[in-house]
Motif scaffolding. Structure first.
Motif, PDB file in Angstrom:
ATOM      1  N   VAL A  53      70.153  31.856  76.273  1.00  0.00           N
ATOM      2  CA  VAL A  53      70.642  33.371  75.686  1.00  0.00           C
ATOM      3  C   VAL A  53      70.126  33.486  77.232  1.00  0.00           C
ATOM      4  O   VAL A  53      69.202  34.590  77.650  1.00  0.00           O
ATOM      5  CB  VAL A  53      70.407  34.461  75.654  1.00  0.00           C
ATOM      6  N   PRO A  54      70.923  33.510  78.981  1.00  0.00           N
ATOM      7  CA  PRO A  54      70.345  33.816  79.945  1.00  0.00           C
ATOM      8  C   PRO A  54      70.666  34.935  80.252  1.00  0.00           C
ATOM      9  O   PRO A  54      71.525  36.089  80.318  1.00  0.00           O
ATOM     10  CB  PRO A  54      72.006  33.181  80.901  1.00  0.00           C
ATOM     11  N   ILE A  55      69.717  35.390  81.321  1.00  0.00           N
ATOM     12  CA  ILE A  55      69.476  37.126  81.279  1.00  0.00           C
ATOM     13  C   ILE A  55      70.737  37.668  82.372  1.00  0.00           C
ATOM     14  O   ILE A  55      70.645  36.430  83.241  1.00  0.00           O
ATOM     15  CB  ILE A  55      67.944  37.272  82.069  1.00  0.00           C
ATOM     16  N   GLY A  56      71.114  38.248  81.891  1.00  0.00           N
ATOM     17  CA  GLY A  56      72.312  39.199  82.571  1.00  0.00           C
ATOM     18  C   GLY A  56      74.016  37.949  82.678  1.00  0.00           C
ATOM     19  O   GLY A  56      74.264  39.134  82.974  1.00  0.00           O
ATOM     20  N   ASN A  57      73.632  37.886  81.198  1.00  0.00           N
ATOM     21  CA  ASN A  57      74.751  37.068  80.667  1.00  0.00           C
ATOM     22  C   ASN A  57      75.813  38.713  80.599  1.00  0.00           C
ATOM     23  O   ASN A  57      75.674  39.713  80.347  1.00  0.00           O
ATOM     24  CB  ASN A  57      74.946  36.905  79.448  1.00  0.00           C
TER      25      ASN A  57
END
Length: 822
Positions: A356-360
């Protein structure tokens, strides 16, 4: 005439001032009392008497300084403070800094005894003549003034703080008398060190070490000539000469300090010229000033620990109230060592954020907590978000910075039904019944199946992830996470009993309240919780029934390294060890051949459970080895549309290295992330096996169900109660027993003591089938060989357990499966 009168008044005040000064200046440095000699005027006598009456003993209290929060390896996580101050000895302050501060503030510091006569004379002449109130204080006097102000502010005495800086000659006289006391009791180096650690250098930096770190990013011991001169110049007017806000003023002031140092021959002309050639703005290497945890290397763990230190009952050692604790944390210079394992933390952050990438921009969040079973130590706590954007700690409870409720936890709830069932004596290899259901055809459980107060308001429709039903082993129901099987099991155990198991194992909502007392919340995780809470709860199983509250602190010491006694993590045996052993064996199933198959490499034993909520809007995996327990949550940060209340789904969303997914379950992303975290975090640890379940747990503790056929409903329920069971009406069945009476029970024969036993009410015999006109005539039945009692062996083709007279092979009524027929 009026002008002359005013001038005469000023002259008289000036003469009185000189009279006082002539005595005070002559005797103050000698440290003796000042006599009110007869030759002096009234004003002089009054001034001397007032001076003699002033207090002389000066108390230097410890300065407020920032504390330090460390990880388990000794790395700095954060520096909480009210005033950004770091106390250092004089030996760790650059000689250039010492020389620069003395040059611009008190060039004869090492020669005088606390009183600079020339400066003091100039100030008194100005003050007594009605001019501006002047200072011209020595470093010692300034040290006294700022210390008085600091002590007053820390004690909340605003009036005393104002008095410490009041512009009148009596305050100056008091300052002088205190300065004399300080000079008598402390060395010059001690006074200089106290001053340099105390004064305000602007930009929220108190003391030279904090100022050096703030403006240049270096310790005070490394300050060069130009850097030292710039800092020394700020003290006089911290806002006007702040190099960040007013670089031109700061540069002019720095150059003035450098010039003075050259005049005093503490720096050579060449050194001064080189320092002046450097532009002030190019000297600064300052980070943006933010809150304590904004500056932390682990901001979410920092926020959790700060809230825990302030609010946890275990931290009463730091103060009686949260406000008092926070003050001691921010001002006490404490060394706080935490449980955070930096290696595990790095692993957890990497594995969560690569999924879950940061800033998605998909409303996706991910979080993971690693707990040590048997101690409650919080070893890692990862979160896929930017602290500048949100400060909510997704892993933690609301009172410690988390969301108010947390997230629905899905089928991870099923572990608690297993614990309850094995505690009741259900065999590990039990067969249980799962009503048939599929994703499109749910099975509806009804209110009459509820045996306690944790039930439903309307029929409860339960789906399975695929079409499945019928008798199955408890192991299969667990491995495949069969919803209808666990719904039936929980109803038979009693929803409130299962919720009690959750509570004693530490599971609760983020707001601290027990899981909601409705059957859907208890059975299938429609209630809410947090990753830290459920990781700690599952750690109970890894620790063979010992539950420990999450605990992030290992030690707290004072600035002089004296330990503060902190309580041990609260732990207690909440379920029998042998029950935990049995559940551990069952929960190995999801990883071996169930809903999380393929997520674990089996280099060591592990157990756990997947969780998926309705509409696939949240997914979980919670699992453990004997040494580590980890919960991974991946889901929608905002769970549902605020207007329609329709839940958002994870289906079709994209998950970093796991790419886009059609249908998302607990085993799709959360379980693989869990597997990677646990495999890496366990490296180097010895391989430890779970304890094998005891024969008692494997075989269960079952007792005979009393025969209740032919009784009324009330009689049957009372009979079952007397035998230690909970009786309830399960439904109706065709039977030879008279209509309205009890036909039998389900289950029949034996059951776990204390479990729920359903009674089946007879609806009377089944109607005879209509004759087939095309069928050949039936042959007459054979005549019985004799009278007496016939004991037929019943079977499903009509040979019932008849205890009757005449024919032993009469046309019997087959009993429903699992019934005890009278």
């Amino acid at each position: 005439m009026q002008g002359r009168a005013q001038n005469l008044s000023a002259v008289l005040r000036l003469l009185a001032g000189f009279a006082v000064l002539s005595v005070i200046a002559g005797l103050l440095a000698a440290g003796i009392a000042i006599p009110a000699v007869g030759a002096m005027g009234t004003a002089a006598k009054g001034g001397v008497a007032a001076f003699n009456d002033l207090p002389s003993d000066f108390e230097i209290n410890p300065l407020a300084q920032q504390s330090v929060i460390y990880d388990a390896a000794g790395g700095t996580i954060a520096n909480p403070y009210d005033e950004n101050r770091i106390i250092v000895p004089l030996a760790k302050i650059s000689p250039w800094m010492q020389k620069a501060q003395i040059a611009i503030e008190d060039s004869r510091f090492y020669q005088h005894g606390g009183l600079d006569l020339r400066g003091f004379t100039r100030a008194l002449v100005s003050n007594f003549s009605g001019g501006d109130v002047q200072g011209a204080s020595t470093l010692t006097q300034q040290y006294v003034k700022i210390t008085l102000q600091e002590n007053a502010l820390r004690s909340g005495d605003k009036e005393a703080a104002q008095a410490a800086t009041a512009k009148n000659y009596m305050r100056k006289l008091q300052e002088l008398k205190y300065a004399m006391n300080v000079e008598q009791n402390f060395t010059k180096d001690q006074i200089l060190a106290g001053y340099l650690n105390l004064v305000y250098y602007g930009d929220q930096a108190y003391g030279v070490e904090a100022a050096s770190q703030n403006y240049y990013g270096i310790p005070a011991s490394d300050l060069d000539l130009g850097q030292a001169a710039l800092l020394a110049g700020i003290v006089q007017q911290p806002t006007k000469f702040n190099p960040v806000l007013n670089p031109e003023n700061a540069q002019q002031r720095r150059d003035l300090v450098l010039t003075r140092m050259e005049e005093l021959k503490v720096a050579t002309p060449e050194e001064v010229a080189a320092a002046k050639a450097v532009d002030v703005t190019s000297m600064l290497h300052k980070k943006e000033a933010k809150g304590v945890c904004h500056r932390s290397s682990e901001p979410y763990f920092c926020a959790y620990v700060m809230a825990w230190l302030e609010k946890s009952p275990q931290m009463a050692v730091l103060g009686a109230t949260p406000a008092e604790r926070l003050k001691n944390i921010n001002q006490g210079g404490l060394k706080i060592r935490t449980t955070l394992n930096p290696t595990m933390q790095s692993i957890a952050v990497q594995r969560v954020t690569e999924a879950v990438p940061i800033g998605n921009d998909q409303n996706l969040g991910g979080a993971a907590t690693v707990i040590e079973p048997g101690t409650g130590k919080v070893l890692a706590m990862a979160q896929s978000s930017d602290f500048n954007t949100t400060q909510v700690v997704w892993n933690a409870d609301f009172q410690y910075g988390g969301a108010r409720y947390g997230w629905q936890f899905g089928s991870t709830a099923k572990a608690y039904a297993l614990v309850t069932a094995l505690e009741r004596g259900m065999p590990l290899n039990s067969e249980i019944y799962a009503p048939q259901a599929s994703p499109t055809k749910p099975y509806a459980f009804t209110k009459d199946q509820v045996i306690d107060d944790c039930g439903m308001d309307k029929p409860w429709e339960v789906e399975n992830d695929y079409s499945v039903g019928g008798e199955m082993s408890l192991q299969k129901a667990t491995s495949q996470s069969i919803n209808t099987a666990f719904a039936a099991l929980t109803l038979s155990l009693g929803g409130c009993s299962v919720r009690d198991t959750m509570t004693k194992m530490g599971l609760h909502s983020s707001d601290g309240q027990p899981i909601e007392g409705v059957i859907s919340a208890i059975t299938l995780g429609a209630g809410t919780t947090t990753p830290m809470t459920i990781a700690s709860s599952y750690a109970t199983l890894a620790a063979r029934g010992v539950y420990c509250e999450p605990f992030p602190i290992t030690s707290i010491t004072t600035p002089d390294d004296k330990p503060i006694a902190i309580p041990q993590p609260p732990c207690s045996q909440v379920i029998p060890p042998e029950v935990a052993d049995g559940v551990n064996q069952l929960l190995e199933g999801p990883l071996k051949d169930g809903t999380a198959a393929g997520s674990w490499n089996w280099s060591r034993p592990a157990a756990g459970k997947t969780g998926t909520t309705n509409d696939h809007n949240q997914s979980w995996f919670v699992g453990y080895t004997p040494q580590l327990s980890t919960a991974v949550w991946i889901g929608n940060v905002i769970p549902a549309d605020e207007q329609t209340r329709r839940a958002y789904t994870l289906n079709g969303k994209c998950f970093g290295i796991y790419r886009c997914q059609g249908n998302v379950f607990g085993g799709t992303i959360a379980a693989p992330v869990w597997g990677k975290i646990m495999a890496q975090a366990s490296e180097g640890m010895p391989v430890v096996d779970f304890t094998n379940p005891s024969p008692t747990v494997v075989n269960g503790e079952q007792v005979t169900i009393p025969r209740v056929a032919g009784m009324t409903q009330a009689q049957a329920i009372e009979t079952l109660r007397a035998a230690g069971f909970t009786g309830y009406v399960r439904g109706q069945v065709s039977s030879s027993v008279r209509r309205g009476l009890v036909a039998g029970t389900n289950p029949s024969g034996k059951a776990v003591k204390g479990s729920a036993v359903g009674i089946m009410i007879s609806s009377g015999p089944a109607p005879a089938p209509a004759p087939d006109p095309e069928a050949p005539p039936a042959e007459p039945p054979p005549t019985a060989a004799g009278g007496g009692t016939g004991n037929g062996n019943g079977n499903s083709n009509g040979n019932g357990n008849g205890n009757g007279h005449g024919n032993g092979n009469g046309p019997g009524i087959p009993p429903p499966s699992g019934l005890t027929v009278g």
